[in-house]
Design a protein around this motif. Sequence first.
Motif, short mmCIF file in Angstrom:
data_model
loop_
_atom_site.label_atom_id
_atom_site.label_comp_id
_atom_site.label_asym_id
_atom_site.label_seq_id
_atom_site.Cartn_x
_atom_site.Cartn_y
_atom_site.Cartn_z
N GLY A 56 -40.95 -26.62 -44.39
CA GLY A 56 -39.80 -27.26 -45.04
C GLY A 56 -38.74 -26.28 -45.51
O GLY A 56 -37.74 -26.69 -46.08
N TRP A 57 -38.96 -24.99 -45.27
CA TRP A 57 -37.93 -24.02 -45.61
C TRP A 57 -37.90 -22.94 -44.54
O TRP A 57 -38.91 -22.58 -43.96
CB TRP A 57 -38.16 -23.42 -46.99
N ALA A 58 -36.72 -22.43 -44.27
CA ALA A 58 -36.52 -21.47 -43.18
C ALA A 58 -36.63 -20.06 -43.72
O ALA A 58 -35.81 -19.63 -44.53
CB ALA A 58 -35.16 -21.70 -42.53
N GLY A 59 -37.65 -19.33 -43.27
CA GLY A 59 -37.89 -18.00 -43.82
C GLY A 59 -37.73 -16.85 -42.85
O GLY A 59 -37.83 -15.70 -43.26
N MET A 60 -37.49 -17.12 -41.56
CA MET A 60 -37.36 -16.02 -40.60
C MET A 60 -35.92 -15.87 -40.12
O MET A 60 -35.34 -16.82 -39.60
CB MET A 60 -38.28 -16.23 -39.39
N ASP A 61 -35.37 -14.68 -40.29
CA ASP A 61 -34.01 -14.41 -39.83
C ASP A 61 -33.95 -14.30 -38.32
O ASP A 61 -34.81 -13.68 -37.69
CB ASP A 61 -33.50 -13.11 -40.43
N VAL A 62 -32.93 -14.90 -37.74
CA VAL A 62 -32.64 -14.74 -36.31
C VAL A 62 -31.72 -13.53 -36.16
O VAL A 62 -30.92 -13.24 -37.05
CB VAL A 62 -31.97 -16.02 -35.77
N ALA A 63 -31.86 -12.83 -35.04
CA ALA A 63 -31.03 -11.66 -34.78
C ALA A 63 -29.93 -11.99 -33.77
O ALA A 63 -30.03 -12.95 -33.01
CB ALA A 63 -31.89 -10.51 -34.25
N GLY A 64 -28.87 -11.18 -33.79
CA GLY A 64 -27.83 -11.27 -32.77
C GLY A 64 -26.83 -12.38 -32.93
O GLY A 64 -26.09 -12.69 -31.99
N GLU A 65 -26.75 -12.99 -34.13
CA GLU A 65 -25.81 -14.11 -34.29
C GLU A 65 -24.36 -13.69 -34.04
O GLU A 65 -23.54 -14.51 -33.60
CB GLU A 65 -25.91 -14.71 -35.69
N SER A 66 -24.02 -12.43 -34.30
CA SER A 66 -22.64 -11.98 -34.13
C SER A 66 -22.17 -12.09 -32.67
O SER A 66 -20.96 -12.13 -32.41
CB SER A 66 -22.48 -10.54 -34.61
N HIS A 67 -23.11 -12.11 -31.73
CA HIS A 67 -22.74 -12.26 -30.32
C HIS A 67 -22.55 -13.72 -29.92
O HIS A 67 -22.14 -14.00 -28.78
CB HIS A 67 -23.84 -11.66 -29.43
N TYR A 68 -22.84 -14.64 -30.83
CA TYR A 68 -22.78 -16.07 -30.51
C TYR A 68 -21.97 -16.84 -31.55
O TYR A 68 -22.27 -17.99 -31.86
CB TYR A 68 -24.19 -16.64 -30.41
N VAL A 69 -20.93 -16.19 -32.07
CA VAL A 69 -20.13 -16.81 -33.13
C VAL A 69 -19.49 -18.11 -32.64
O VAL A 69 -19.49 -19.12 -33.35
CB VAL A 69 -19.05 -15.82 -33.63
N LYS A 70 -18.94 -18.11 -31.45
CA LYS A 70 -18.29 -19.32 -30.94
C LYS A 70 -19.29 -20.46 -30.80
O LYS A 70 -18.99 -21.62 -31.13
CB LYS A 70 -17.62 -19.04 -29.59
N GLU A 71 -20.48 -20.14 -30.31
CA GLU A 71 -21.51 -21.17 -30.14
C GLU A 71 -21.94 -21.74 -31.48
O GLU A 71 -22.13 -22.96 -31.63
CB GLU A 71 -22.72 -20.59 -29.40
N ILE A 72 -22.10 -20.87 -32.47
CA ILE A 72 -22.50 -21.34 -33.80
C ILE A 72 -21.37 -22.14 -34.43
O ILE A 72 -21.60 -23.19 -35.05
CB ILE A 72 -22.89 -20.14 -34.69
N ARG A 73 -20.13 -21.67 -34.27
CA ARG A 73 -18.98 -22.40 -34.83
C ARG A 73 -18.91 -23.82 -34.27
O ARG A 73 -18.62 -24.78 -35.01
CB ARG A 73 -17.69 -21.65 -34.49
N SER A 74 -19.25 -24.00 -33.00
CA SER A 74 -19.15 -25.32 -32.37
C SER A 74 -20.17 -26.30 -32.94
O SER A 74 -19.99 -27.52 -32.83
CB SER A 74 -19.32 -25.20 -30.86
N LEU A 75 -21.24 -25.79 -33.56
CA LEU A 75 -22.25 -26.69 -34.13
C LEU A 75 -21.70 -27.49 -35.30
O LEU A 75 -22.17 -28.59 -35.58
CB LEU A 75 -23.47 -25.88 -34.58
N PHE A 76 -20.71 -26.92 -36.00
CA PHE A 76 -20.19 -27.56 -37.20
C PHE A 76 -19.07 -28.55 -36.92
O PHE A 76 -18.80 -29.43 -37.74
CB PHE A 76 -19.67 -26.49 -38.17
N GLY A 77 -18.43 -28.43 -35.77
CA GLY A 77 -17.33 -29.34 -35.46
C GLY A 77 -16.24 -29.26 -36.51
O GLY A 77 -15.84 -28.19 -36.97
N ALA A 78 -15.79 -30.45 -36.95
CA ALA A 78 -14.71 -30.50 -37.95
C ALA A 78 -15.21 -30.29 -39.37
O ALA A 78 -14.42 -30.25 -40.31
CB ALA A 78 -13.98 -31.84 -37.84
#
Length: 346
Positions: free
Chosen positions: A12-34
């Motif tokens: 029920g809680w997220a405890g592991m960091d994912v790596a390399g998010e800086s290479h996927y900024v556009k993809e992550i930004r699209s998850l939020f939409g407006a």
Amino acid sequence: MSIPFDLWGQRGWAGMDVAGESHYVKEIRSLFGADLKKDDAELTITVRLVPDPKNRFDRNAVGVWAGSRQVGHLPRDEAARYAPVLTSMIAQGWEPQVSARVWASQWTGYDGSTELSASVRLDLAEPHMLVPANTPPKTPHRMLPVGGAIQVTGEEHHLDALSPWLRPEGQCWVHVTLHEVTEQLARSSRTVVEVRIDDARVGQLTPKMSGEVLPAIRHLADDGLTTGTRAIVKGNRIKAEVVLYVARAHELPDSWLTGSSTSTPPATPAERMAPQPVVIPAAASAPAVRQTHGPIPPPPQGIRFTVPPGWPQPPAGWYPPPGWRPDPTWPLEPDDWQWWVPFWDR
């Protein structure tokens, strides 16, 4: 086609960091939409863990995917631990997925450009706790929702039944079934809940804890269904414990109660068949426990089953039946042992 499988052990809680998010900024930004209008925003989504053995930088690489978008990857040291389990699941036709928390912050840079920083964290258990060590009950059943811990009692009387589930890591998940039984006392009797793994008794609940789940067991029994739930087996060959993780009867939502009204409710993919347990090599310093054997592959055509050195020889033409397990007292098979060979070999 792969079947989505929610990995077990999520807390029920997220405890592991994912790596390399800086290479996927556009993809992550699209998850939020407006919705990404303020300085900080976060959301909880389901992501897939996809091993990438052809990755030229790391053969153990594991990508983190949200739908068709990659949003990062497991850190290199973590990927080395998780890749064998995840690869085995995918080879069996399963698509491992977990809950993830995605955070993003957007601002305007000095040059007027829009800047974004983001992070992704996973609700991911240890590798040996991602899948159950046994398959779901073969009789018509329904799994109770996951809930708080309930300690099973009397396990010390059933160490033989528990020994197949003792792991070098010290614990594992299993499917268990719950059964209403009448216990005879010296001058009276009482109703309690018996706990079984693969139809073998491993203990029971106290009268108080039995009362927390008996209404659900009776509700499903009226529909001709056995009650199933998740449990953790932990310990060693001299002391073992079983702990259920199950919602109490008063915590069950109306949607679950309504869904169980049919005599044989449709099973989820995870209930129809669980991934085969994956044996993770124990560290050299791990304490000695009863050894466990790996799964026996199914027989291909035109070849025969062979046993490792030190095992009793089976009759000619014998094949392991479904669910068969080697005796835990037999020697462990060599890592590269070939279970099936052409008739003319060996």
